[in-house]
Design a protein around this motif. Sequence first.
Motif: not given
Length: 425
Positions: A131-135, A144-149, A322-330, A350-353
């Motif tokens: 797994q490439l991400v912390p599942t 999961l994309p979550l609301p800020e609260w 600096l880098a402006v990007h989508h937030g992919g894990a890689g 997982d990009q918001p995460f």
Amino acid sequence: MQIVIFTIGTEGDVRPLVALGVGLQQAGHRVRIATDPQCADLVIEHGLEFAPLRGDFQHWMRSDKKAMSKALSPLAMASAARRRLKSMAATWPAQGLRATQDADLLIGNGMVFHLAAALGEYLGLPVAETQLVPTLPSHQPPLLPLPEWARSLPGPFNVALGHATQMLIWHILRPAYNDVVRPALRLAPYSWLGPYTYRPRSHLRLFAYSPTLVQPPADLPANVWVTGPWQLEEGSTWQPPAGLTHFLNDGPPPVYVGFGSMIGPDGGRFADLALQAARKTGKRLVLAAGWGGLRSDDDNDDGRIFRIERAPHDWLFPKMALAVHHGGAGTTTAAARAGIASVVVPFFGDQPFWGHRLQKLGVAPRPLDRAGLTVDGLADAIASADSDDMRRNAMALGERMRAEDGLAMAIAAINGLGIKSRSHG
């Protein structure tokens, strides 16, 4: 031994497994990677054997604009992904069986781990999971994309959300496996609750994310390893175009803007926003087109913009401000390892995460809303990421991450299985 690795998805889901394959081959194993033909060149040019496995995510992202427009809604994406994966899976049993010829070990990554597991069950072969991400459920907020609260909930709530996330992922995958793959291999379907709840999970499980970016759960079982990321080191051999070298040497470090494999209906709008934000901040810009066609018709760049299709992150990012990007894990990992701050504009999954992880670590401002992105908002975020505090934090984070050797740990874990190569005549 002959190792067969199964992985599909965007290029970000394939490149780390190619890195693992290269490391395993250098350790004396034979490696075949089964993945979508769009990544065949990536596999072959690194000296690995390629086998086809349908996973046409680029076509999906280009053709299903409705789903992509709702990509940050977990339930909407779950419904679309269930249908798409079930359709893809029609060819997996036959393609999988062809790919496993002479295999001693099967490795399944992400959403196709259960394909490797089914093939291993059918053929009597050992299986490992990557797994490439912390599942794994933990006290950290889940993927999961979550609301800020919801990003400040107590640890036990996050553990519960983590288990719910695992079940959501299983129910996205369930039609592909219970209705298609397992019947084709004459295997009984999983129960409604799936393999997460009733089958012993004693197989080797390798998690290729940085424990510096995300603290792993405490007391991991002996079969679970958080190794650190697997990086394809291409910087030492890549030859940049002469124009890029001249541009980099002709002024201060520029800002990288690129969204990798992400495809949306508004690539031109993003490119124009980036150009205008660059002018507003006085920054130079490297604009990477990627899958999403991040291009602009605006030629009034005053020599401050350099356009590329792509470049190896391990070569390019250390030369960026600096880098402006989508937030992919890689991409997140590459920017953090390079010691540069980020501005994250999530597209899905997982990009918001990852954007919020970078924010919490003090190396990125708050992730930006893609739909509501403005020139002023992007310019302000770039200025924030370029602050002295964020630069210092990013340099310190990069130093810690560069000390990780995820490939060495993963190879040691695989060698530790003690699997003997069979005689293949």
